[in-house]
Design an enzyme around this catalytic site. Structure first.
Site, PDB file in Angstrom:
ATOM      1  N   THR A   1     -10.439 -71.780 -44.894  1.00  0.00           N
ATOM      2  CA  THR A   1     -10.926 -70.768 -43.946  1.00  0.00           C
ATOM      3  C   THR A   1     -10.052 -70.686 -42.692  1.00  0.00           C
ATOM      4  OG1 THR A   1     -13.149 -71.224 -44.726  1.00  0.00           O
ATOM      5  CG2 THR A   1     -12.976 -70.042 -42.641  1.00  0.00           C
ATOM      6  N   ILE A   2      -9.808 -71.817 -42.066  1.00  0.00           N
ATOM      7  CA  ILE A   2      -9.043 -71.806 -40.818  1.00  0.00           C
ATOM      8  C   ILE A   2      -7.538 -71.772 -41.104  1.00  0.00           C
ATOM      9  CG2 ILE A   2      -8.585 -73.054 -38.654  1.00  0.00           C
ATOM     10  CD1 ILE A   2     -11.460 -71.883 -38.848  1.00  0.00           C
TER      11      ILE A   2
ATOM     12  N   GLY B   1     -13.557 -80.305 -36.546  1.00  0.00           N
ATOM     13  CA  GLY B   1     -14.287 -81.283 -37.358  1.00  0.00           C
ATOM     14  C   GLY B   1     -13.937 -82.702 -36.970  1.00  0.00           C
TER      15      GLY B   1
ATOM     16  N   SER C   1     -14.411 -77.185 -32.034  1.00  0.00           N
ATOM     17  CA  SER C   1     -15.023 -76.323 -33.054  1.00  0.00           C
ATOM     18  C   SER C   1     -15.244 -74.894 -32.552  1.00  0.00           C
ATOM     19  CB  SER C   1     -16.376 -76.913 -33.454  1.00  0.00           C
ATOM     20  OG  SER C   1     -17.297 -76.695 -32.399  1.00  0.00           O
ATOM     21  N   CYS C   2     -15.627 -74.047 -33.486  1.00  0.00           N
ATOM     22  CA  CYS C   2     -15.908 -72.640 -33.165  1.00  0.00           C
ATOM     23  C   CYS C   2     -17.011 -72.527 -32.114  1.00  0.00           C
ATOM     24  CB  CYS C   2     -16.295 -71.896 -34.435  1.00  0.00           C
ATOM     25  SG  CYS C   2     -17.502 -72.782 -35.452  1.00  0.00           S
TER      26      CYS C   2
ATOM     27  N   ARG D   1     -24.793 -70.584 -38.168  1.00  0.00           N
ATOM     28  CA  ARG D   1     -24.723 -70.069 -39.552  1.00  0.00           C
ATOM     29  C   ARG D   1     -24.756 -71.260 -40.521  1.00  0.00           C
ATOM     30  NH1 ARG D   1     -21.097 -73.299 -40.545  1.00  0.00           N
ATOM     31  NH2 ARG D   1     -18.860 -72.929 -40.482  1.00  0.00           N
TER      32      ARG D   1
ATOM     33  N   HIS E   1     -22.424 -80.684 -29.699  1.00  0.00           N
ATOM     34  CA  HIS E   1     -21.644 -79.638 -29.022  1.00  0.00           C
ATOM     35  C   HIS E   1     -21.510 -79.861 -27.513  1.00  0.00           C
ATOM     36  CE1 HIS E   1     -23.567 -78.022 -32.661  1.00  0.00           C
ATOM     37  NE2 HIS E   1     -22.374 -77.522 -32.874  1.00  0.00           N
ATOM     38  N   GLY E   2     -22.591 -80.413 -26.890  1.00  0.00           N
ATOM     39  CA  GLY E   2     -22.536 -80.624 -25.430  1.00  0.00           C
ATOM     40  C   GLY E   2     -21.414 -81.592 -25.061  1.00  0.00           C
TER      41      GLY E   2
ATOM     42  N   HIS F   1     -22.448 -67.331 -35.613  1.00  0.00           N
ATOM     43  CA  HIS F   1     -23.409 -68.143 -34.859  1.00  0.00           C
ATOM     44  C   HIS F   1     -23.923 -67.277 -33.699  1.00  0.00           C
ATOM     45  CE1 HIS F   1     -21.733 -71.791 -36.687  1.00  0.00           C
ATOM     46  NE2 HIS F   1     -20.545 -71.543 -36.168  1.00  0.00           N
TER      47      HIS F   1
ATOM     48  N   GLN G   1     -17.357 -67.542 -36.442  1.00  0.00           N
ATOM     49  CA  GLN G   1     -16.933 -68.939 -36.615  1.00  0.00           C
ATOM     50  C   GLN G   1     -15.606 -69.078 -37.339  1.00  0.00           C
ATOM     51  OE1 GLN G   1     -19.381 -67.526 -38.418  1.00  0.00           O
ATOM     52  NE2 GLN G   1     -18.907 -67.933 -40.555  1.00  0.00           N
TER      53      GLN G   1
HETATM   54  P1  NAD Z   1     -12.125 -75.309 -45.754  1.00  0.00           P
HETATM   55  O1  NAD Z   1     -12.893 -76.181 -46.670  1.00  0.00           O
HETATM   56  O2  NAD Z   1     -12.339 -73.844 -45.799  1.00  0.00           O
HETATM   57  O3  NAD Z   1     -10.575 -75.570 -45.941  1.00  0.00           O
HETATM   58  C1  NAD Z   1     -10.043 -76.860 -46.035  1.00  0.00           C
HETATM   59  C2  NAD Z   1      -8.792 -76.800 -46.894  1.00  0.00           C
HETATM   60  O4  NAD Z   1      -8.254 -78.120 -46.995  1.00  0.00           O
HETATM   61  C3  NAD Z   1      -9.081 -76.351 -48.335  1.00  0.00           C
HETATM   62  O5  NAD Z   1      -8.021 -75.535 -48.770  1.00  0.00           O
HETATM   63  C4  NAD Z   1      -9.139 -77.674 -49.126  1.00  0.00           C
HETATM   64  O6  NAD Z   1      -8.752 -77.504 -50.469  1.00  0.00           O
HETATM   65  C5  NAD Z   1      -8.111 -78.492 -48.372  1.00  0.00           C
HETATM   66  N1  NAD Z   1      -8.348 -79.928 -48.487  1.00  0.00           N
HETATM   67  C6  NAD Z   1      -9.474 -80.563 -48.839  1.00  0.00           C
HETATM   68  N2  NAD Z   1      -9.304 -81.909 -48.789  1.00  0.00           N
HETATM   69  C7  NAD Z   1      -8.032 -82.095 -48.386  1.00  0.00           C
HETATM   70  C8  NAD Z   1      -7.246 -83.247 -48.155  1.00  0.00           C
HETATM   71  N3  NAD Z   1      -7.734 -84.466 -48.289  1.00  0.00           N
HETATM   72  N4  NAD Z   1      -5.972 -83.067 -47.767  1.00  0.00           N
HETATM   73  C9  NAD Z   1      -5.438 -81.843 -47.585  1.00  0.00           C
HETATM   74  N5  NAD Z   1      -6.138 -80.717 -47.786  1.00  0.00           N
HETATM   75  C10 NAD Z   1      -7.422 -80.852 -48.192  1.00  0.00           C
HETATM   76  O7  NAD Z   1     -12.380 -75.884 -44.296  1.00  0.00           O
HETATM   77  P2  NAD Z   1     -12.300 -75.096 -42.919  1.00  0.00           P
HETATM   78  O8  NAD Z   1     -13.598 -74.421 -42.690  1.00  0.00           O
HETATM   79  O9  NAD Z   1     -11.062 -74.315 -42.847  1.00  0.00           O
HETATM   80  O10 NAD Z   1     -12.287 -76.332 -41.919  1.00  0.00           O
HETATM   81  C11 NAD Z   1     -11.100 -77.012 -41.571  1.00  0.00           C
HETATM   82  C12 NAD Z   1     -11.283 -77.626 -40.204  1.00  0.00           C
HETATM   83  O11 NAD Z   1     -11.556 -76.577 -39.273  1.00  0.00           O
HETATM   84  C13 NAD Z   1     -12.450 -78.611 -40.078  1.00  0.00           C
HETATM   85  O12 NAD Z   1     -12.131 -79.580 -39.112  1.00  0.00           O
HETATM   86  C14 NAD Z   1     -13.573 -77.734 -39.547  1.00  0.00           C
HETATM   87  O13 NAD Z   1     -14.571 -78.464 -38.879  1.00  0.00           O
HETATM   88  C15 NAD Z   1     -12.797 -76.833 -38.610  1.00  0.00           C
HETATM   89  N6  NAD Z   1     -13.429 -75.555 -38.275  1.00  0.00           N
HETATM   90  C16 NAD Z   1     -14.054 -74.807 -39.218  1.00  0.00           C
HETATM   91  C17 NAD Z   1     -14.643 -73.608 -38.858  1.00  0.00           C
HETATM   92  C18 NAD Z   1     -15.390 -72.764 -39.847  1.00  0.00           C
HETATM   93  O14 NAD Z   1     -16.299 -72.066 -39.453  1.00  0.00           O
HETATM   94  N7  NAD Z   1     -15.063 -72.765 -41.103  1.00  0.00           N
HETATM   95  C19 NAD Z   1     -14.568 -73.149 -37.548  1.00  0.00           C
HETATM   96  C20 NAD Z   1     -13.855 -73.909 -36.611  1.00  0.00           C
HETATM   97  C21 NAD Z   1     -13.305 -75.120 -36.991  1.00  0.00           C
END
Ligand code: NAD
Length: 339
Positions: free
Chosen positions: A12-13, A109, A138-139, A167, A192-193, A218, A300
């Site tokens: 996602t990110i 995360g 985080s978001c 969400r 979050h705080g 959210h 997010q």
């Molecule tokens: P995601 O699951 O969508 O993507 C993670 C990617 O990493 C996937 O392509 C997965 O295959 C890969 N992956 C899994 N295990 C792995 C490993 N051991 N080594 C390398 N790659 C691996 O996750 P995301 O939502 O993009 O989240 C990534 C980070 O961003 C997290 O720290 C999360 O908390 C943070 N984040 C997420 C959001 C959200 O809403 N999705 C928002 C802000 C921050």
């Protein structure tokens, strides 16, 4: 020479940060590292992004699926000035980046203690210039900082309470829930705080969170006691000076996150992302001169994307002035056109 940026974790990110890096003229994407040869890997190749497998074992999976990779994560980091780590929390690559001598940015995360430096472009860009490692919170935390930082800097925040309606998961995920329940986060305060305080250490904030069955955004409800009295118009004027805050209005028919995301789709940006925090301007109220109440919505999947681009510039000292970096990033992503 543009800075060489690698992305580890293309979900996602990661895929959003990859696209955003591709839009900048002072950095270029040297590759994305993936664990699995899934549809996202195939699309990365179609976009022309050099694809790397996480390790030898993953390379074998890519070969079996008929996807050609350029090498492994170890090869990718050798060719990079900085890695944006977008893997799930606690994936544990710090030693890999240290060994390769590359700078790195992690996502929300991870704990603040991984880097002891958390980033928000408007709030603390200067502190992060030249640092080896940083975390973009985080978001939700980014969303809170976007509106609270200006309030604290201009009116002083005596006390803030944020109740966050979160969400359940992202739209592309069909595994997590809840799908028919409301789940309170029983830990108090929610994480979050303290996370906001990793960027704004002096801010007196408490947070409460509940998770609901929605995937698109959210929603935060804020109650803020200001140190000085303020009119609603002064607060709106202040936020208007920060382009990563967008305004929506119930009077215009934006009554829920559904219409905000419809508005985002109508803006025709990449993936319909809304990088700004959406504040309901007719939902901002001041009672007794200094008790401020407002609602904001956070996309997010994307609000942290411009922060990652600015964090790259800060760490690699491509731009020492945070405001100039933000303007450059915002121009490239079309931020500001929702106002
Ligand atoms: P995601 O699951 O969508 O993507 C993670 C990617 O990493 C996937 O392509 C997965 O295959 C890969 N992956 C899994 N295990 C792995 C490993 N051991 N080594 C390398 N790659 C691996 O996750 P995301 O939502 O993009 O989240 C990534 C980070 O961003 C997290 O720290 C999360 O908390 C943070 N984040 C997420 C959001 C959200 O809403 N999705 C928002 C802000 C921050």
């Amino acid at each position: 020479m543009p800075a060489r940026i690698a992305i580890n974790g293309y979900g996602t990110i990661g895929k959003r940060v990859a696209d955003a890096v591709g839009l900048q003229d002072d950095m270029r994407l040297v590759g994305v590292a993936k664990t699995k040869p899934n549809f996202e890997a195939k699309l990365a190749i179609r976009k022309g992004y050099p694809l790397f497998a996480l390790n030898k074992e993953a390379s074998a999976k890519f070969a079996k699926a008929g996807l050609e990779v350029e090498g492994t994560l170890d090869d990718l980091v050798k060719d990079a000035d900085l890695v944006v780590d977008c893997t799930p929390e606690e994936s544990g690559y710090k030693s890999v980046y240290e060994k390769a001598g590359v700078k790195a940015i992690w996502q929300g995360g991870e704990e603040h203690s991984l880097t002891n430096l958390s980033f928000n472009a408007a709030a603390n860009y200067a502190e992060c210039v030249g640092a080896p490692f940083v975390r973009v919170p985080s978001c939700n935390t980014t969303g809170l900082i976007r509106t609270l930082f200006p309030l604290d800097a201009h009116f002083g925040v005596a006390k803030a309470l944020a109740v966050m309606v979160r969400r359940a998961t992202d739209p592309g995920d069909s595994k997590k829930g809840p799908i028919n329940a409301i789940e309170p986060e029983l830990e108090m305060p929610s994480h979050h705080g303290p996370d906001v305080q990793s960027v704004l250490p002096g801010l007196n904030i408490h947070t409460i969170a509940v998770k609901v069955p929605t995937t698109i955004m959210h929603l935060h409800t804020l109650s803020v006691d200001l140190k000085r009295t303020a009119e609603v118009s002064q607060i709106l004027d202040l936020w208007k000076r920060f382009p990563r805050i967008a305004f929506v209005s119930g009077a215009d028919g934006v009554q829920s996150t559904a219409q905000i995301m419809e508005l985002a789709r109508d803006l025709s940006r990449n993936r319909s992302d809304l990088y700004e925090i959406a504040v309901w301007q007719d939902g901002v109220h001041v009672v007794d001169g200094n008790h401020l109440f407002y609602f904001q919505a956070v996309h997010q999947e994307s609000d942290v994307v411009p922060e990652n681009v600015d964090a790259i510039r800060a760490l690699l000292e491509l731009e020492k002035d945070g405001r100039r970096s933000m303007e450059k990033t915002d121009r490239s992503l079309g931020i500001g056109i929702a106002r």
